[in-house]
Write a protein that holds these residues in place. Structure first.
Motif, PDB file in Angstrom:
ATOM      1  N   ASP A 199      48.636  38.656  46.395  1.00  0.00           N
ATOM      2  CA  ASP A 199      48.460  39.279  47.704  1.00  0.00           C
ATOM      3  C   ASP A 199      47.505  38.496  48.599  1.00  0.00           C
ATOM      4  OD1 ASP A 199      46.192  39.728  46.234  1.00  0.00           O
ATOM      5  OD2 ASP A 199      46.330  41.913  46.274  1.00  0.00           O
ATOM      6  N   GLU A 200      46.972  37.376  48.102  1.00  0.00           N
ATOM      7  CA  GLU A 200      46.068  36.488  48.844  1.00  0.00           C
ATOM      8  C   GLU A 200      44.883  37.237  49.452  1.00  0.00           C
ATOM      9  OE1 GLU A 200      48.032  33.838  51.514  1.00  0.00           O
ATOM     10  OE2 GLU A 200      49.137  32.864  49.883  1.00  0.00           O
ATOM     11  N   LYS A 201      44.305  38.136  48.663  1.00  0.00           N
ATOM     12  CA  LYS A 201      43.152  38.896  49.135  1.00  0.00           C
ATOM     13  C   LYS A 201      41.843  38.435  48.499  1.00  0.00           C
ATOM     14  CE  LYS A 201      45.634  43.133  50.360  1.00  0.00           C
ATOM     15  NZ  LYS A 201      45.768  44.606  50.128  1.00  0.00           N
ATOM     16  N   ILE A 202      41.929  37.428  47.620  1.00  0.00           N
ATOM     17  CA  ILE A 202      40.729  36.906  46.984  1.00  0.00           C
ATOM     18  C   ILE A 202      40.769  35.383  47.066  1.00  0.00           C
ATOM     19  CG2 ILE A 202      40.512  38.859  45.414  1.00  0.00           C
ATOM     20  CD1 ILE A 202      41.697  37.070  43.212  1.00  0.00           C
ATOM     21  N   SER A 203      39.667  34.743  46.715  1.00  0.00           N
ATOM     22  CA  SER A 203      39.623  33.287  46.628  1.00  0.00           C
ATOM     23  C   SER A 203      38.519  32.922  45.653  1.00  0.00           C
ATOM     24  CB  SER A 203      39.373  32.651  48.000  1.00  0.00           C
ATOM     25  OG  SER A 203      39.360  31.234  47.895  1.00  0.00           O
ATOM     26  N   VAL A 204      38.911  32.560  44.434  1.00  0.00           N
ATOM     27  CA  VAL A 204      37.944  32.249  43.380  1.00  0.00           C
ATOM     28  C   VAL A 204      38.384  30.983  42.651  1.00  0.00           C
ATOM     29  CG1 VAL A 204      37.193  34.637  43.048  1.00  0.00           C
ATOM     30  CG2 VAL A 204      39.146  33.782  41.754  1.00  0.00           C
TER      31      VAL A 204
ATOM     32  N   GLU B 124      31.311  30.728  47.365  1.00  0.00           N
ATOM     33  CA  GLU B 124      30.752  31.453  48.504  1.00  0.00           C
ATOM     34  C   GLU B 124      31.684  32.601  48.907  1.00  0.00           C
ATOM     35  OE1 GLU B 124      29.180  30.595  53.084  1.00  0.00           O
ATOM     36  OE2 GLU B 124      29.879  28.943  51.818  1.00  0.00           O
ATOM     37  N   GLY B 125      31.097  33.781  49.077  1.00  0.00           N
ATOM     38  CA  GLY B 125      31.864  34.953  49.468  1.00  0.00           C
ATOM     39  C   GLY B 125      32.473  35.713  48.310  1.00  0.00           C
ATOM     40  N   SER B 126      32.344  35.177  47.078  1.00  0.00           N
ATOM     41  CA  SER B 126      32.953  35.841  45.916  1.00  0.00           C
ATOM     42  C   SER B 126      31.981  35.958  44.754  1.00  0.00           C
ATOM     43  CB  SER B 126      34.199  35.062  45.460  1.00  0.00           C
ATOM     44  OG  SER B 126      35.155  34.978  46.485  1.00  0.00           O
ATOM     45  N   THR B 127      30.695  35.915  45.034  1.00  0.00           N
ATOM     46  CA  THR B 127      29.696  35.871  43.958  1.00  0.00           C
ATOM     47  C   THR B 127      29.555  37.200  43.216  1.00  0.00           C
ATOM     48  OG1 THR B 127      27.974  36.273  45.625  1.00  0.00           O
ATOM     49  CG2 THR B 127      28.360  33.983  44.977  1.00  0.00           C
TER      50      THR B 127
END
Length: 451
Positions: free
Chosen positions: A255-260, A276-279
């Motif tokens: 769903d392209e709602k995360i980026s890790v 950054e943004g997913s810590t």
């Protein structure tokens, strides 16, 4: 006359300004493009050759293979010693020396320009041996042997595969580190952090949990826990990176709602995301109670050899356990002894040697398999999880199980005890779980060992 004098003076005043602009433009590039490219080639070659103990290369091929670690020691005589330890070279440490060069091709390109058995195996276009589907002819593993140099510093090199565009990163290996020892430690780290005995790991994010199956493959089958594994599974190759792992590229979910992409072990023992943004995101094993009392839906690939292809199908996976027969406390000790006495009375000399514990997702029930020296039988339980505890209900047995259950009151009492109260479950680790402590009450406990 006065008008012409004014015009002439204006030209004289404007002249220096025009000259100044021309001089500034001439000075923008002190060297020609060819000279700058040649200088970059020299600089990058010097950087490659300057690492005292060589470089660690994190190499990726395609989405259905793990990342591979190479060690490389470059010499100014254009030789490069390459070492690795992976399945394609027999799962043994090997090293081989070949040649390299930084060439100019619309920019600096690192090429390994003589054949190396250890390295070029991944760029060989022949069909990959020992795979169930013979469909790789013409491209092989889809690995590169030539790389565009995107960035090069003394402590970091970033490359891009010239043909398949995979990002390849390199960092110096610490001085004094034995190469073979380092590669062994990398494999051991992955195996002890991500156990093949854990059915799925779970990526926890702000938008939900993603199941990561088949860690032992070196790449995950990733799907949101409430998604459709058959249609929404992505493959994520990974590799050891520092004290953690790195995905081959940022994973965004179906769903392209995360980026890790990058994870490091934290003090709690979990793999915490450092992007950054997913810590706040992290990877861990499922809750202990889920590992002993549930199964996880996953996608698996069924091989159709007649059609020479793989078909995705829905499957179920769960952990397998064995009861530690010396771990009983409280009334469980007497119950186990009574069960053995009743079994021995029914079949002379027989006692329970092992009890295996496994949840079967296809039948949606928990099976306990009892084995004596000569016999085995299964008892089945429904299992549900409430308030973080497992609640079991006896629902019968297989043909042998029904016979033993009806003829041995000790078997009946043991099964009844397991169903007498919600069971709390505590694992020994948040990642590489090896044991689960089971408590029916504070006094009545036992443990399971993962298999």
């Amino acid at each position: 006359m006065k008008k012409y004098l004014i015009y002439a003076m204006s030209l004289l005043l404007a002249g220096p300004a025009f000259t100044s602009c021309k001089n500034e433009e001439d000075d923008i590039f002190e060297a020609s493009p060819a000279d700058r490219l040649n200088q970059a080639v020299e600089d990058y070659t010097n950087i490659l050759c300057a690492a005292p103990n060589g470089w660690v290369m994190q190499y990726f091929t395609n989405e259905r293979e793990p990342g591979y670690i190479y060690l490389m020691d470059f010499d100014k005589n254009t030789s490069v010693k390459i070492a690795a330890n992976n399945k394609w070279i027999g799962n043994a440490y090997k090293e081989e020396t070949s040649m390299f060069e930084i060439i100019t091709d619309n920019g600096p390109v690192l090429t390994f320009n003589t054949f190396n058995d250890i390295f070029h195996i991944f760029s060989d276009p022949d069909d990959v041996p020992d795979t169930e589907i013979d469909n790789e002819q013409g491209y092989g593993h889809k690995g590169d042997y030539e790389f565009i140099v995107m960035e090069a510093k003394s402590d970091y090199i970033r490359l891009k595969g010239k043909k398949y565009s995979k990002i390849i990163e390199m960092r110096p290996l610490e001085e004094g580190k034995d190469w073979e020892t380092y590669l062994t430690e990398c494999a051991d780290f992955v195996n002890t952090t991500l156990s093949s005995k854990i059915p799925v790991y779970q990526l926890h994010t702000a938008v939900g949990i993603y199941n990561l199956a088949h860690a032992d493959y070196g790449y995950f089958y990733a799907c949101k826990a409430d998604g459709d594994p058959v249609t929404e599974t992505d493959f994520i190759p990974f590799i050891k990176d520092g004290d953690g792992i790195k995905f081959w590229e940022a994973y965004k979910g179906s769903d392209e709602k995360i980026s890790v992409q990058h994870f490091q072990l934290n003090e709690a023992g979990m793999l915490a995301c450092t992007d950054e943004g997913s810590t706040d995101d992290y990877i861990s094993a499922p809750a202990a109670v889920e590992l002993v009392a549930s199964a996880f839906p996953v996608m698996t690939l069924s091989v159709d050899k007649n059609a020479n292809l793989e078909r995705p199908v829905l499957a179920s996976t769960s952990a397998s356990w064995r009861v530690n027969l010396t771990s009983f406390t409280g009334s469980m000790i007497q119950l186990f002894d009574d069960m053995n006495r009743s079994i021995s009375a029914y079949r002379s000399g027989q006692t329970v040697r092992t009890i295996d514990w496994a949840y079967n997702g296809s039948t949606d029930r928990l099976a306990l398999t009892f084995r004596t020296a000569r016999y085995n039988f299964n008892l089945y339980f429904s299992a549900k999880i409430e308030d973080g505890k497992a609640i079991l209900t006896y629902i019968g047995g297989d043909k042998n199980g029904e016979v033993w259950y009806s003829n041995c009151d000790g078997v009946q009492a043991f099964a009844a005890k397991l169903c007498s109260a919600p069971i709390s479950v505590v694992a020994d680790n948040v990642m590489n779980v090896t044991k689960a402590d089971m408590s029916i009450s504070d006094a009545d406990t036992f443990s399971l060992d993962i298999r």
